[in-house]
Design an enzyme around this catalytic site. Sequence first.
Site, PDB file in Angstrom:
ATOM      1  N   PRO A 100       0.828  -1.208   0.000  1.00 35.90           N
ATOM      2  CG  PRO A 100      -0.682  -1.513   1.746  1.00 35.90           C
ATOM      3  CD  PRO A 100       0.575  -2.074   1.154  1.00 35.90           C
ATOM      4  CG  LEU A 110       3.212  -1.106   5.166  1.00 40.49           C
ATOM      5  CD1 LEU A 110       2.077  -1.984   4.652  1.00 40.49           C
ATOM      6  CD2 LEU A 110       3.881  -1.800   6.355  1.00 40.49           C
ATOM      7  N   GLY A 111       6.966   1.288   3.077  1.00 39.53           N
ATOM      8  CA  GLY A 111       8.152   1.377   2.212  1.00 39.53           C
ATOM      9  C   GLY A 111       7.876   1.148   0.737  1.00 39.53           C
ATOM     10  CB  SER A 112       4.898   1.482  -1.465  1.00 39.93           C
ATOM     11  OG  SER A 112       4.681   2.864  -1.500  1.00 39.93           O
ATOM     12  CG  ASP A 169      11.680   3.635   4.522  1.00 40.58           C
ATOM     13  OD1 ASP A 169      11.815   3.396   5.728  1.00 40.58           O
ATOM     14  OD2 ASP A 169      10.633   4.101   4.027  1.00 40.58           O
ATOM     15  CB  ALA A 203      12.211   2.317  -0.196  1.00 44.87           C
ATOM     16  CB  ALA A 204       9.540  -1.858  -2.158  1.00 38.96           C
TER      17      ALA A 204
HETATM   18  O1  PMV Z   1       8.420   5.738   4.894  1.00 39.29           O
HETATM   19  P1  PMV Z   1       7.878   5.653   6.269  1.00 39.29           P
HETATM   20  O2  PMV Z   1       6.524   6.228   6.425  1.00 39.29           O
HETATM   21  O3  PMV Z   1       8.058   4.299   6.845  1.00 39.29           O
HETATM   22  O4  PMV Z   1       8.756   6.612   7.216  1.00 39.29           O
HETATM   23  C1  PMV Z   1      10.124   6.478   7.281  1.00 39.29           C
HETATM   24  C2  PMV Z   1      10.598   6.601   8.658  1.00 39.29           C
HETATM   25  C3  PMV Z   1      10.970   7.974   9.148  1.00 39.29           C
HETATM   26  O5  PMV Z   1      11.868   7.747  10.224  1.00 39.29           O
HETATM   27  C4  PMV Z   1       9.742   8.713   9.645  1.00 39.29           C
HETATM   28  C5  PMV Z   1      11.654   8.828   8.093  1.00 39.29           C
HETATM   29  C6  PMV Z   1      13.035   8.336   7.706  1.00 39.29           C
HETATM   30  O6  PMV Z   1      13.533   8.824   6.686  1.00 39.29           O
HETATM   31  O7  PMV Z   1      13.635   7.495   8.392  1.00 39.29           O
END
Ligand code: PMV
Length: 338
Positions: free
Chosen positions: A114, A119-121, A167, A123-124
């Site tokens: 999602p 949940l890192g969409s 991430d 970056a994935a």
């Molecule tokens: O992408 P998210 O929503 O999991 O957020 C990342 C985590 C944070 O610590 C809030 C931001 C970061 O860059 O580490």
Amino acid sequence: MGRHRRRSPLHLAHGTNVKTEATAPGKIILFGEHAVVYGQPAIAAPVSQIRATATVVTTEAEGVRLIAPDLGLAYWLEGAARDDPLALAVRLLQEAAGIDTLPPLTITVRSEIPIASGLGSGAAIAAALLRALARHLDRPALATDERVSALSYEIEKVHHGTPSGVDNTVVSYERPVYFRRRKPENLIETFQVTAPIHLLIADTGIRSATRDVVGDVRRQWQKRPREFEEIFAACGRIAREARAALEEGEQRRLGQLMYENQAWLRQMTVSSTPLDRLVEAARTAGALGAKLSGAGRGGNVIVLVGESDTVAMRDALLSAGAIHVLSTTVAPEPSPET
Ligand code: PMV
């Protein structure tokens, strides 16, 4: 690099219709979100059953076509905005590979993760695309975990503004990581989890942009630096203790630390009524621990449960407003010889 620059683009293509696919997992942050942006350690783990997939096919047409069917998007690399994340991934990889002209390609990305829910969409998708393209272009040195993570980080900057790097690291390495943002190099340590950790991931259904929440925390830190630095330091201590609890299989301690981390996240104002409601429902139903995961203000709560407790807990979370509940296990890594 110089050697690669002179290679003909056609030489790079393996022939038309040759397909290369790569995937990357979703992720959860177990401990230390937000504080990690300020140099404190964080612990994150992959969620391997939800994945982003990138497919690269050499075509006969001209140019590079980017397709994201889930979003109903299809466009040419040439016309893409400079900050378009897919185009940026292709251009970064092209530059790293030292290729002047890419062969004609169709690059398709799909994701079961999602969007905007912690949940890192993003970056994935970046990691899957970079890895598939590096392999397709016969550049295995650019498909390593380390290089994929470093290039994904550049794309994370577009999504997040000031990403910590956690991430891209966890989705590229696909292993639980203990991560600390540091100069000149981030600290990235994988570690052994002694006993399997069973977690439920409950989605509030509320999307929130990481970039906005991270920006808001930054503004509050600038206004009240001492207070926020104490909060970040407390989260750092929790992450360090949590690593020891994971290594020693102390699930009760781990759960307590999750509740404690959640209390600090509330102080940071990144929790919300729907997130708090899920955490309290989990606590009432006997969870060992629960906290929001990721940027907060929306997205997911993670809940630590015993192996046999998942059915009742899932019902409790759904009754408290979760739109769906995933379950995942952070398991000990197999030893190298198995
Ligand atoms: O992408 P998210 O929503 O999991 O957020 C990342 C985590 C944070 O610590 C809030 C931001 C970061 O860059 O580490």
